[in-house]
Scaffold this motif. Sequence first.
Motif, short mmCIF file in Angstrom:
data_model
loop_
_atom_site.label_atom_id
_atom_site.label_comp_id
_atom_site.label_asym_id
_atom_site.label_seq_id
_atom_site.Cartn_x
_atom_site.Cartn_y
_atom_site.Cartn_z
N VAL A 95 2.34 4.63 -2.35
CA VAL A 95 1.79 4.08 -1.11
C VAL A 95 2.39 2.69 -0.91
N ALA A 96 2.91 2.43 0.28
CA ALA A 96 3.58 1.16 0.56
C ALA A 96 2.63 -0.02 0.34
N PRO A 97 3.10 -1.11 -0.28
CA PRO A 97 2.23 -2.27 -0.52
C PRO A 97 1.59 -2.81 0.75
N GLU A 98 2.34 -2.82 1.88
CA GLU A 98 1.76 -3.34 3.11
C GLU A 98 0.64 -2.43 3.63
N GLU A 110 -2.30 -0.37 10.78
CA GLU A 110 -3.59 -1.04 10.71
C GLU A 110 -4.74 -0.04 10.68
N PHE A 111 -5.78 -0.39 9.96
CA PHE A 111 -6.93 0.48 9.77
C PHE A 111 -8.15 -0.10 10.46
N PHE A 140 -5.23 -1.72 4.42
CA PHE A 140 -6.46 -0.98 4.11
C PHE A 140 -7.50 -1.90 3.48
N ARG A 141 -7.06 -2.78 2.58
CA ARG A 141 -7.99 -3.72 1.94
C ARG A 141 -8.61 -4.65 2.98
#
Length: 361
Positions: free
Chosen positions: A103-106, A71-72, A111-112
């Motif tokens: 980069v992993a999709p999750e 998580e970001f 990040f989004r």
Amino acid sequence: MDPRIREHAQTIVDHSTDIEAGDNVVVHMPSEAEDLAVALHELIGDRGANPVFLTNSDRAERAFLRAREDEFDTPAHKLALYEEMDVYIVARSGGNVSEKADVAPETNAAFRRAEQEILHERLSKTWCLTQFPTTGHAQLAGMSTEAYQNFVWDAVTLDWDAQKEFQQQMVDLMNDADEVRIQSGEETDITMSLAGNETINDYGEANLPGGEVFTAPVRDEVDGDVYFDLPLYRYGREIEGARLTFEDGKVVSHSAERNEELLTSILDTDEGSRYLGELGIGMNRAIDQFTYNMLFDEKMGDTVHMAVGSAYAECVGEENEVNESAEHVDMIVDMAENSTIELDGEVVQRNGTFVFEEDFE
């Protein structure tokens, strides 16, 4: 410097953003687009505005995402910059269009989500997304560097007043309609409500090049099946043959012929990513080649595109809900053959030709 770069910059400053004295401007583009940044800074200086130049790097972002993985946080200092700005100019460029493919999709989804507040702030200001031609994008498009440069700058320097007038005819038709039905081939038949929402004429302002009309469907009133027969490039990977089925606005089943797991991760980003945020009609016939670049491809004549995820608030009427999501992913349907667009039961486009064009049958 190629004089077309200065013309590109002039179009951004005069037509797309209308920069004025005292404006705080963020110019955000990779090192490959430095000539465009230089030309923009000259014009911004001439107008008495105040630029901040941000250089972005897909390599650097990839390194960060792969190191963080989980998580970001929403960076407060980055948000503060966009809160203080008046105008945001960003250019797609770069050498390796697949830089972030591992980069992993999750991780991308996390990040989004963290960047969603920043995205909303940026979109609330005057902004322009454009393209600077590089060898990486030329290669992706299957074109020589020179041919791709000509393609980009021809598209950017279109007669935008004439394009606006042409597109307004479709805007008027859609704004008078409550329902749209799109049929293409044997696999696409989808109906959505437009009641209370507004169609926008994109003629090279927020997107440069422009060349579409777009709206948001009523969130819970989208039903049917869509086969997106043109591929898309997302997070450095290609999704081919995406199929979505909607019920009461929501994607209830999906598949893809290539990279289905990436499509799944996009749809699973958050609650809003399974709803349709945008319907767009491509009307720019100067863009006549598919390039794996949605900034251009979604504007092509004889196409429609639909985006799962966030809706543009300016399209949504007061009585309707704005779909919110950290994602906004456009996918394209080729409408050149065996296809129709109907508004309230009346055909307004058949096989890519509009009802207001001479050769409509």
